[in-house]
Design a protein around this motif. Structure first.
Motif, PDB file in Angstrom:
ATOM      1  N   PHE A 111      -4.837   8.160  -4.727  1.00 19.86           N
ATOM      2  CA  PHE A 111      -6.250   8.449  -4.487  1.00 19.86           C
ATOM      3  C   PHE A 111      -7.040   8.350  -5.792  1.00 19.86           C
ATOM      4  O   PHE A 111      -8.128   7.765  -5.827  1.00 19.86           O
ATOM      5  N   LEU A 112      -6.488   8.896  -6.870  1.00 28.00           N
ATOM      6  CA  LEU A 112      -7.176   8.860  -8.161  1.00 28.00           C
ATOM      7  C   LEU A 112      -7.233   7.449  -8.754  1.00 28.00           C
ATOM      8  O   LEU A 112      -8.169   7.114  -9.476  1.00 28.00           O
ATOM      9  N   LEU A 113      -6.238   6.628  -8.459  1.00 26.76           N
ATOM     10  CA  LEU A 113      -6.199   5.265  -8.985  1.00 26.76           C
ATOM     11  C   LEU A 113      -6.975   4.263  -8.123  1.00 26.76           C
ATOM     12  O   LEU A 113      -7.128   3.101  -8.517  1.00 26.76           O
ATOM     13  N   GLN A 114      -7.466   4.679  -6.973  1.00 28.38           N
ATOM     14  CA  GLN A 114      -8.099   3.755  -6.039  1.00 28.38           C
ATOM     15  C   GLN A 114      -9.250   2.941  -6.631  1.00 28.38           C
ATOM     16  O   GLN A 114      -9.316   1.739  -6.400  1.00 28.38           O
ATOM     17  N   PRO A 115     -10.163   3.518  -7.404  1.00 31.43           N
ATOM     18  CA  PRO A 115     -11.233   2.677  -7.977  1.00 31.43           C
ATOM     19  C   PRO A 115     -10.695   1.550  -8.874  1.00 31.43           C
ATOM     20  O   PRO A 115     -11.208   0.430  -8.842  1.00 31.43           O
ATOM     21  N   ILE A 116      -9.669   1.837  -9.639  1.00 24.97           N
ATOM     22  CA  ILE A 116      -9.081   0.813 -10.512  1.00 24.97           C
ATOM     23  C   ILE A 116      -8.357  -0.240  -9.681  1.00 24.97           C
ATOM     24  O   ILE A 116      -8.446  -1.441  -9.951  1.00 24.97           O
ATOM     25  N   ILE A 117      -7.632   0.194  -8.645  1.00 23.49           N
ATOM     26  CA  ILE A 117      -6.897  -0.737  -7.782  1.00 23.49           C
ATOM     27  C   ILE A 117      -7.865  -1.683  -7.078  1.00 23.49           C
ATOM     28  O   ILE A 117      -7.609  -2.891  -6.996  1.00 23.49           O
ATOM     29  N   ILE A 118      -8.978  -1.165  -6.584  1.00 23.25           N
ATOM     30  CA  ILE A 118      -9.958  -2.015  -5.901  1.00 23.25           C
ATOM     31  C   ILE A 118     -10.542  -3.037  -6.874  1.00 23.25           C
ATOM     32  O   ILE A 118     -10.680  -4.220  -6.550  1.00 23.25           O
ATOM     33  N   ARG A 119     -10.859  -2.605  -8.077  1.00 23.31           N
ATOM     34  CA  ARG A 119     -11.394  -3.538  -9.083  1.00 23.31           C
ATOM     35  C   ARG A 119     -10.364  -4.607  -9.441  1.00 23.31           C
ATOM     36  O   ARG A 119     -10.717  -5.782  -9.576  1.00 23.31           O
ATOM     37  N   LEU A 120      -9.121  -4.212  -9.610  1.00 21.52           N
ATOM     38  CA  LEU A 120      -8.069  -5.191  -9.907  1.00 21.52           C
ATOM     39  C   LEU A 120      -7.934  -6.205  -8.773  1.00 21.52           C
ATOM     40  O   LEU A 120      -7.778  -7.403  -9.019  1.00 21.52           O
ATOM     41  N   GLY A 121      -7.978  -5.721  -7.541  1.00 19.96           N
ATOM     42  CA  GLY A 121      -7.893  -6.622  -6.393  1.00 19.96           C
ATOM     43  C   GLY A 121      -9.011  -7.648  -6.384  1.00 19.96           C
ATOM     44  O   GLY A 121      -8.784  -8.834  -6.156  1.00 19.96           O
TER      45      GLY A 121
ATOM     46  N   PHE B 129      -3.234  -4.747  -2.012  1.00 18.15           N
ATOM     47  CA  PHE B 129      -2.099  -4.161  -1.295  1.00 18.15           C
ATOM     48  C   PHE B 129      -0.787  -4.239  -2.090  1.00 18.15           C
ATOM     49  O   PHE B 129      -0.079  -3.238  -2.219  1.00 18.15           O
ATOM     50  N   PRO B 130      -0.426  -5.396  -2.660  1.00 16.43           N
ATOM     51  CA  PRO B 130       0.799  -5.438  -3.475  1.00 16.43           C
ATOM     52  C   PRO B 130       0.734  -4.536  -4.703  1.00 16.43           C
ATOM     53  O   PRO B 130       1.767  -4.026  -5.156  1.00 16.43           O
ATOM     54  N   ILE B 131      -0.453  -4.321  -5.247  1.00 10.88           N
ATOM     55  CA  ILE B 131      -0.600  -3.409  -6.386  1.00 10.88           C
ATOM     56  C   ILE B 131      -0.227  -1.996  -5.957  1.00 10.88           C
ATOM     57  O   ILE B 131       0.507  -1.295  -6.660  1.00 10.88           O
ATOM     58  N   VAL B 132      -0.709  -1.582  -4.791  1.00  9.02           N
ATOM     59  CA  VAL B 132      -0.381  -0.253  -4.266  1.00  9.02           C
ATOM     60  C   VAL B 132       1.116  -0.135  -4.006  1.00  9.02           C
ATOM     61  O   VAL B 132       1.736   0.877  -4.354  1.00  9.02           O
ATOM     62  N   ILE B 133       1.710  -1.150  -3.425  1.00  7.01           N
ATOM     63  CA  ILE B 133       3.154  -1.130  -3.149  1.00  7.01           C
ATOM     64  C   ILE B 133       3.938  -1.025  -4.450  1.00  7.01           C
ATOM     65  O   ILE B 133       4.914  -0.258  -4.546  1.00  7.01           O
TER      66      ILE B 133
END
Length: 120
Positions: free
Chosen positions: A95-105, A61-65
């Motif tokens: 939306f395009l960055l979501q796979p990377i964001i989930i992996r980072l999380g 969540f903080p990555i998205v923010i």
């Protein structure tokens, strides 16, 4: 070696050598989030308990923010983008960055609980 290395390279937090994910490509949608049960190098358990990675939502969540704040400054202030196009752009980018964001999380979350151990 630091935890930052382990997070950014998606490596095992204990040995920094084994991969956290089966497939290195986050956009291989068939098995993008699949993780081995254990590190192939040091045998660290990646599935610490059932539902362990639900806590990774708190780290993604903080990555998205942060990305949204950065894009807001860049697109609205620097490029002076129209507000309607801004919402389209930020939605598409996130939306395009979501796979990377989930992996980072997930990588951040497991690094909170598992410490690096130097080889003896």
């Amino acid at each position: 070696m630091s935890k930052l290395y382990s997070v950014v390279r998606f490596k095992c937090p204990r040995c920094h050598k084994g991969d956290l994910f089966v497939n290195k490509n986050p956009y291989s949608f068939k098995n993008a989030m699949q993780m081995p049960d254990r590190c192939p190098v040091c045998n660290q358990d990646f599935q610490i308990e059932p539902g362990f990675y639900i806590g990774a939502l708190w780290t993604s969540f903080p990555i998205v923010i942060f990305i949204m704040a950065l894009l807001s400054v860049l697109l609205l202030i620097y490029f002076k983008m129209d507000l309607n196009w801004f919402f389209v752009a930020i939605t598409a980018i996130l939306f395009l960055l979501q796979p990377i964001i989930i992996r980072l999380g997930r990588a951040i979350w497991i690094n909170v609980f598992v410490d690096f151990e130097k080889e003896n």
